[in-house]
Design a protein around this motif. Structure first.
Motif, PDB file in Angstrom:
ATOM      1  N   HIS A 189     -11.650  38.273 -50.414  1.00  0.00           N
ATOM      2  CA  HIS A 189     -11.551  36.811 -50.433  1.00  0.00           C
ATOM      3  C   HIS A 189     -11.742  36.218 -51.831  1.00  0.00           C
ATOM      4  CE1 HIS A 189     -11.677  36.849 -46.049  1.00  0.00           C
ATOM      5  NE2 HIS A 189     -12.649  37.739 -46.163  1.00  0.00           N
ATOM      6  N   MET A 190     -11.972  37.058 -52.830  1.00  0.00           N
ATOM      7  CA  MET A 190     -12.308  36.557 -54.164  1.00  0.00           C
ATOM      8  C   MET A 190     -11.121  35.944 -54.904  1.00  0.00           C
ATOM      9  SD  MET A 190     -15.476  36.745 -54.198  1.00  0.00           S
ATOM     10  CE  MET A 190     -16.098  36.515 -55.840  1.00  0.00           C
ATOM     11  N   SER A 191      -9.922  36.029 -54.369  1.00  0.00           N
ATOM     12  CA  SER A 191      -8.776  35.380 -55.013  1.00  0.00           C
ATOM     13  C   SER A 191      -8.636  33.926 -54.567  1.00  0.00           C
ATOM     14  CB  SER A 191      -7.491  36.152 -54.716  1.00  0.00           C
ATOM     15  OG  SER A 191      -7.255  36.172 -53.321  1.00  0.00           O
ATOM     16  N   SER A 192      -9.504  33.491 -53.697  1.00  0.00           N
ATOM     17  CA  SER A 192      -9.502  32.109 -53.208  1.00  0.00           C
ATOM     18  C   SER A 192      -9.736  31.137 -54.363  1.00  0.00           C
ATOM     19  CB  SER A 192     -10.611  31.940 -52.160  1.00  0.00           C
ATOM     20  OG  SER A 192     -10.875  30.587 -51.916  1.00  0.00           O
ATOM     21  N   ASP A 193      -9.261  29.915 -54.203  1.00  0.00           N
ATOM     22  CA  ASP A 193      -9.524  28.891 -55.228  1.00  0.00           C
ATOM     23  C   ASP A 193     -10.730  28.024 -54.851  1.00  0.00           C
ATOM     24  OD1 ASP A 193      -8.405  27.510 -53.142  1.00  0.00           O
ATOM     25  OD2 ASP A 193      -6.898  26.467 -54.332  1.00  0.00           O
ATOM     26  N   HIS A 194     -11.508  28.464 -53.894  1.00  0.00           N
ATOM     27  CA  HIS A 194     -12.708  27.737 -53.469  1.00  0.00           C
ATOM     28  C   HIS A 194     -13.693  27.655 -54.641  1.00  0.00           C
ATOM     29  CE1 HIS A 194     -16.422  26.786 -51.359  1.00  0.00           C
ATOM     30  NE2 HIS A 194     -15.705  26.530 -50.268  1.00  0.00           N
ATOM     31  N   PRO A 195     -14.281  26.485 -54.912  1.00  0.00           N
ATOM     32  CA  PRO A 195     -15.184  26.347 -56.064  1.00  0.00           C
ATOM     33  C   PRO A 195     -16.446  27.202 -55.971  1.00  0.00           C
ATOM     34  CG  PRO A 195     -15.238  24.359 -54.720  1.00  0.00           C
ATOM     35  CD  PRO A 195     -14.127  25.218 -54.190  1.00  0.00           C
TER      36      PRO A 195
ATOM     37  N   ASP B 265     -16.924  31.225 -57.702  1.00  0.00           N
ATOM     38  CA  ASP B 265     -17.411  31.584 -59.035  1.00  0.00           C
ATOM     39  C   ASP B 265     -18.918  31.798 -59.082  1.00  0.00           C
ATOM     40  OD1 ASP B 265     -14.844  31.490 -60.072  1.00  0.00           O
ATOM     41  OD2 ASP B 265     -14.998  29.365 -60.556  1.00  0.00           O
ATOM     42  N   ASN B 266     -19.620  31.425 -58.034  1.00  0.00           N
ATOM     43  CA  ASN B 266     -21.070  31.582 -57.998  1.00  0.00           C
ATOM     44  C   ASN B 266     -21.515  32.806 -57.207  1.00  0.00           C
ATOM     45  OD1 ASN B 266     -21.341  29.222 -59.465  1.00  0.00           O
ATOM     46  ND2 ASN B 266     -21.419  27.963 -57.644  1.00  0.00           N
ATOM     47  N   ILE B 267     -20.587  33.667 -56.875  1.00  0.00           N
ATOM     48  CA  ILE B 267     -20.896  34.889 -56.134  1.00  0.00           C
ATOM     49  C   ILE B 267     -20.854  36.061 -57.107  1.00  0.00           C
ATOM     50  CG2 ILE B 267     -20.217  36.401 -54.244  1.00  0.00           C
ATOM     51  CD1 ILE B 267     -21.112  33.604 -53.333  1.00  0.00           C
ATOM     52  N   ARG B 268     -21.925  36.809 -57.160  1.00  0.00           N
ATOM     53  CA  ARG B 268     -21.985  37.973 -58.039  1.00  0.00           C
ATOM     54  C   ARG B 268     -21.021  39.037 -57.531  1.00  0.00           C
ATOM     55  NH1 ARG B 268     -27.539  41.105 -59.621  1.00  0.00           N
ATOM     56  NH2 ARG B 268     -26.742  42.168 -61.449  1.00  0.00           N
ATOM     57  N   ARG B 269     -20.284  39.618 -58.429  1.00  0.00           N
ATOM     58  CA  ARG B 269     -19.275  40.600 -58.065  1.00  0.00           C
ATOM     59  C   ARG B 269     -19.757  42.027 -58.320  1.00  0.00           C
ATOM     60  NH1 ARG B 269     -17.411  35.948 -59.322  1.00  0.00           N
ATOM     61  NH2 ARG B 269     -15.381  35.145 -58.786  1.00  0.00           N
TER      62      ARG B 269
ATOM     63  N   GLY C 262     -31.922  16.290 -62.395  1.00  0.00           N
ATOM     64  CA  GLY C 262     -30.515  16.631 -62.624  1.00  0.00           C
ATOM     65  C   GLY C 262     -30.257  18.118 -62.472  1.00  0.00           C
ATOM     66  N   MET C 263     -31.207  18.931 -62.913  1.00  0.00           N
ATOM     67  CA  MET C 263     -31.064  20.385 -62.789  1.00  0.00           C
ATOM     68  C   MET C 263     -31.124  20.793 -61.317  1.00  0.00           C
ATOM     69  SD  MET C 263     -33.532  23.292 -64.359  1.00  0.00           S
ATOM     70  CE  MET C 263     -32.669  24.244 -65.583  1.00  0.00           C
ATOM     71  N   VAL C 264     -32.030  20.215 -60.554  1.00  0.00           N
ATOM     72  CA  VAL C 264     -32.148  20.524 -59.133  1.00  0.00           C
ATOM     73  C   VAL C 264     -30.851  20.163 -58.408  1.00  0.00           C
ATOM     74  CG1 VAL C 264     -33.351  19.955 -56.979  1.00  0.00           C
ATOM     75  CG2 VAL C 264     -34.652  20.320 -59.090  1.00  0.00           C
ATOM     76  N   LYS C 265     -30.298  18.998 -58.724  1.00  0.00           N
ATOM     77  CA  LYS C 265     -29.045  18.580 -58.090  1.00  0.00           C
ATOM     78  C   LYS C 265     -27.922  19.548 -58.420  1.00  0.00           C
ATOM     79  CE  LYS C 265     -29.979  13.636 -57.757  1.00  0.00           C
ATOM     80  NZ  LYS C 265     -29.589  12.296 -58.221  1.00  0.00           N
ATOM     81  N   ALA C 266     -27.848  19.972 -59.673  1.00  0.00           N
ATOM     82  CA  ALA C 266     -26.794  20.906 -60.083  1.00  0.00           C
ATOM     83  C   ALA C 266     -26.971  22.264 -59.397  1.00  0.00           C
ATOM     84  CB  ALA C 266     -26.799  21.071 -61.598  1.00  0.00           C
ATOM     85  N   ILE C 267     -28.202  22.748 -59.343  1.00  0.00           N
ATOM     86  CA  ILE C 267     -28.479  24.035 -58.702  1.00  0.00           C
ATOM     87  C   ILE C 267     -28.120  23.982 -57.223  1.00  0.00           C
ATOM     88  CG2 ILE C 267     -30.356  25.574 -57.956  1.00  0.00           C
ATOM     89  CD1 ILE C 267     -31.667  24.972 -60.719  1.00  0.00           C
ATOM     90  N   LEU C 268     -28.555  22.927 -56.550  1.00  0.00           N
ATOM     91  CA  LEU C 268     -28.264  22.810 -55.119  1.00  0.00           C
ATOM     92  C   LEU C 268     -26.768  22.668 -54.850  1.00  0.00           C
ATOM     93  CD1 LEU C 268     -31.213  20.581 -53.874  1.00  0.00           C
ATOM     94  CD2 LEU C 268     -30.844  23.031 -53.488  1.00  0.00           C
ATOM     95  N   THR C 269     -26.073  21.933 -55.703  1.00  0.00           N
ATOM     96  CA  THR C 269     -24.622  21.786 -55.535  1.00  0.00           C
ATOM     97  C   THR C 269     -23.934  23.142 -55.620  1.00  0.00           C
ATOM     98  OG1 THR C 269     -24.633  19.538 -56.407  1.00  0.00           O
ATOM     99  CG2 THR C 269     -22.541  20.730 -56.493  1.00  0.00           C
ATOM    100  N   GLU C 270     -24.278  23.920 -56.639  1.00  0.00           N
ATOM    101  CA  GLU C 270     -23.645  25.225 -56.805  1.00  0.00           C
ATOM    102  C   GLU C 270     -24.051  26.197 -55.706  1.00  0.00           C
ATOM    103  OE1 GLU C 270     -22.860  26.891 -60.441  1.00  0.00           O
ATOM    104  OE2 GLU C 270     -22.700  24.994 -61.498  1.00  0.00           O
ATOM    105  N   LEU C 271     -25.303  26.137 -55.279  1.00  0.00           N
ATOM    106  CA  LEU C 271     -25.760  27.001 -54.195  1.00  0.00           C
ATOM    107  C   LEU C 271     -25.017  26.673 -52.902  1.00  0.00           C
ATOM    108  CD1 LEU C 271     -27.661  29.086 -52.954  1.00  0.00           C
ATOM    109  CD2 LEU C 271     -29.332  27.255 -52.667  1.00  0.00           C
TER     110      LEU C 271
ATOM    111  N   TYR D 254     -26.000  31.611 -59.268  1.00  0.00           N
ATOM    112  CA  TYR D 254     -25.388  32.722 -58.545  1.00  0.00           C
ATOM    113  C   TYR D 254     -26.201  33.064 -57.309  1.00  0.00           C
ATOM    114  CZ  TYR D 254     -22.583  33.652 -62.665  1.00  0.00           C
ATOM    115  OH  TYR D 254     -21.710  33.550 -63.702  1.00  0.00           O
ATOM    116  N   LEU D 255     -25.509  33.204 -56.204  1.00  0.00           N
ATOM    117  CA  LEU D 255     -26.097  33.726 -54.985  1.00  0.00           C
ATOM    118  C   LEU D 255     -25.802  35.218 -55.017  1.00  0.00           C
ATOM    119  CD1 LEU D 255     -27.344  33.049 -52.195  1.00  0.00           C
ATOM    120  CD2 LEU D 255     -25.016  32.833 -51.353  1.00  0.00           C
TER     121      LEU D 255
END
Length: 127
Positions: A23-29, A32-36, A77-86, A117-118
């Motif tokens: 599924h890593m070819s997906s364009d889902h945002p 990029d936060n999943i460790r490969r 701001g950092m918490v918001k960014a971290i939670l958004t990416e998570l 990264y999760l």
């Protein structure tokens, strides 16, 4: 590289990475936060065979980052960014990979170069 010292009867992480790789070819945002994983192999040691995972370099964990910060808490701001990416990473795993976290522990979360990264999920992480 991650070397498993005690191999369990059911190895969870490698099958999970193999599952999400499709599924890593997906364009889902959140992708990029999943460790490969780049490769895996086994090595023989004095206590048997051990699985080795070749992954992207590790990042700083939120715990370690907090220990290095002079503030007593993360800035808003950092918490918001971290939670958004998570949440984007979790949405990718749920909607694209059909994976869920069903373990007793929280996922490992690390930060590197401004991205959160999760890292791994627990047993029976995908269905």
């Amino acid at each position: 590289m991650k070397v498993y010292i005690h191999n369990s009867v059911f190895h969870r992480e490698l099958p999970f990475y193999e599952h999400i790789a499709t599924h890593m070819s997906s364009d889902h945002p959140g992708r990029d936060n999943i460790r490969r994983i780049h490769d895996s192999f086994t090595v023989a040691g004095p206590d048997g065979r051990h699985i080795v995972l070749v992954q992207e370099p590790g990042c700083i964990s939120l715990f370690d980052l907090k220990e290095r910060m002079p503030e007593t808490r993360f800035p808003e701001g950092m918490v918001k960014a971290i939670l958004t990416e998570l949440l984007q990473a979790l949405d990718f795993l749920h909607t694209e990979c059909k994976a869920v976290h069903t373990g007793q522990t929280l996922p490992h979360i690390q930060m590197f170069d401004g991205l959160v990264y999760l890292l791994t999920l627990d047993r029976h992480s995908f269905r």
